[in-house]
Scaffold this motif. Structure first.
Motif: not given
Length: 364
Positions: A56-71
């Motif tokens: 559940a903790v991981l569900d809340d924080v996973v996803g990287g930097a959504p506003d940053l394009p590229g690798p």
């Protein structure tokens, strides 16, 4: 690299869920792809026995930097329902991974940080400069300065000989003043992040003047001149590509220097290679720098203690009657001993090869 940033990962005694994901945003369906990657990783963690509170903790924080394009990538560490650490990765991991182990598995973070250096990027022209200071492994600058000096008489004009000479002198003076201000901004930016490298691009005339200003008070870091500029999106894209290529070259050269030192220290008996020798040196607190190859697919299991993080053995019996003894893959335990023993880290880059993909430069 300094391993101190990994110390908080070892705060508890419970099992740790370690996740490394590619969170790149290079396609139109990047959000969907990242969601699928996390679903696969979550399923794997659950099958390995991860607690629902950790998931559940991981569900809340996973996803990287959504506003940053590229690798890009990310590494997350959770234990006992608590987030121990979240790291953005400049380079996506070679493969997604999700592991539940008695200790964290932060080798991917160590390798990513080992590839990065604090640096300053400068795009300069006759009107001013864009100066950005990046801490190691950060996507966004810690400091950004844009300077645009006076543009009056910044280029030559059609006029008589005397007028042309006067305007030319004014132009050169303005170029000099503008690049002088840019040089001050560069020094301030370098101080902000303790930059090891400065990368300069832009108008050749302005670059030449900036070079002269910097030479008057030579920066502590290395200065490289690259392609690109600040005039439009294509120039800025070329700058970013040139910066990435130059930083990769700098990183590779620095690793070669460390590996060359390792070779000399091995010959002189001040370094070791192979898991048995290195684990003993870590147990004794003699390791200055731990070196590991990225490929750990053939790692054996080692045994370690909760009481003494430096104690390692190839057999459970090596730890005696220690009731806190546990086992885990060798790299995770070698890295744990290095972190908690104050050692630094360097990746063993191909074509260099060491026994077991492990080596150490010794303090004594």
């Amino acid at each position: 690299m300094d391993l101190a940033l990994l110390e908080p990962l070892y705060a508890g005694d419970a099992s740790v869920a370690s996740v490394h994901l590619d969170t790149s945003r290079v396609t139109h369906d990047a959000d969907k792809q990242n969601e699928l990657r996390w679903r696969a990783a979550r399923r794997s963690l659950s099958e390995q026995g991860a607690e629902e509170a950790d998931l559940a903790v991981l569900d809340d924080v996973v996803g990287g930097a959504p506003d940053l394009p590229g690798p890009q990538g990310e590494a997350l560490f959770v234990s006992a329902g608590r987030l121990l650490g979240a790291f953005s990765l400049v380079e996506p991991p070679a493969a997604d991974s999700a592991r539940v182990l008695p200790v964290p598995d932060p080798l991917g973070v160590a390798i990513d940080r080992d590839h990065q250096l604090p640096h300053v990027v400068v795009a300069v022209d006759r009107e001013g400069a864009d100066v950005e200071a990046y801490p190691a492994a950060e996507h966004e600058p810690a400091l950004r300065r844009t300077f645009n000096g006076s543009t009056l008489h910044i280029t030559r004009v059609r006029a008589g000989a005397e007028a042309k000479a006067s305007f030319h002198r004014r132009t050169v003076n303005l170029w000099t003043e503008n690049t002088g201000q840019a040089a001050d901004d560069v020094r301030a930016a370098m101080a902000r992040v303790e930059a090891a490298v400065v990368l300069v691009a832009g108008d050749p005339k302005a670059v030449g003047l900036l070079r002269e200003h910097l030479a008057a008070r030579q920066p502590d870091g290395e200065v490289f001149y690259v392609e690109g500029g600040r005039t439009d999106s294509s120039a800025r894209a070329a700058l970013r590509a040139s910066v990435d290529a130059a930083m990769h070259e700098v990183m590779t050269n620095r690793h070669r220097d460390v590996l060359a030192r390792l070779e000399g220290e091995l010959a002189g008996g001040r370094a070791l290679q192979g898991i048995p020798a290195v684990k003993e040196a870590l147990s004794e607190g003699r390791v200055e720098t731990l070196l590991l190859a990225a490929d750990r697919s053939e790692d054996p299991v080692l045994f370690a203690s909760r009481r003494d993080p430096r104690a390692l053995g190839t057999e459970r019996a090596a730890l005696g009657e220690d009731s806190t003894a546990f086992s885990a893959p060798a790299a995770t335990l070698l890295l744990r001993s290095a972190v908690l023993g104050g050692a630094s880290f360097t990746e063993i880059l191909p074509p260099t090869r060491c026994t077991d993909g492990v080596a150490a430069v010794l303090r004594y």
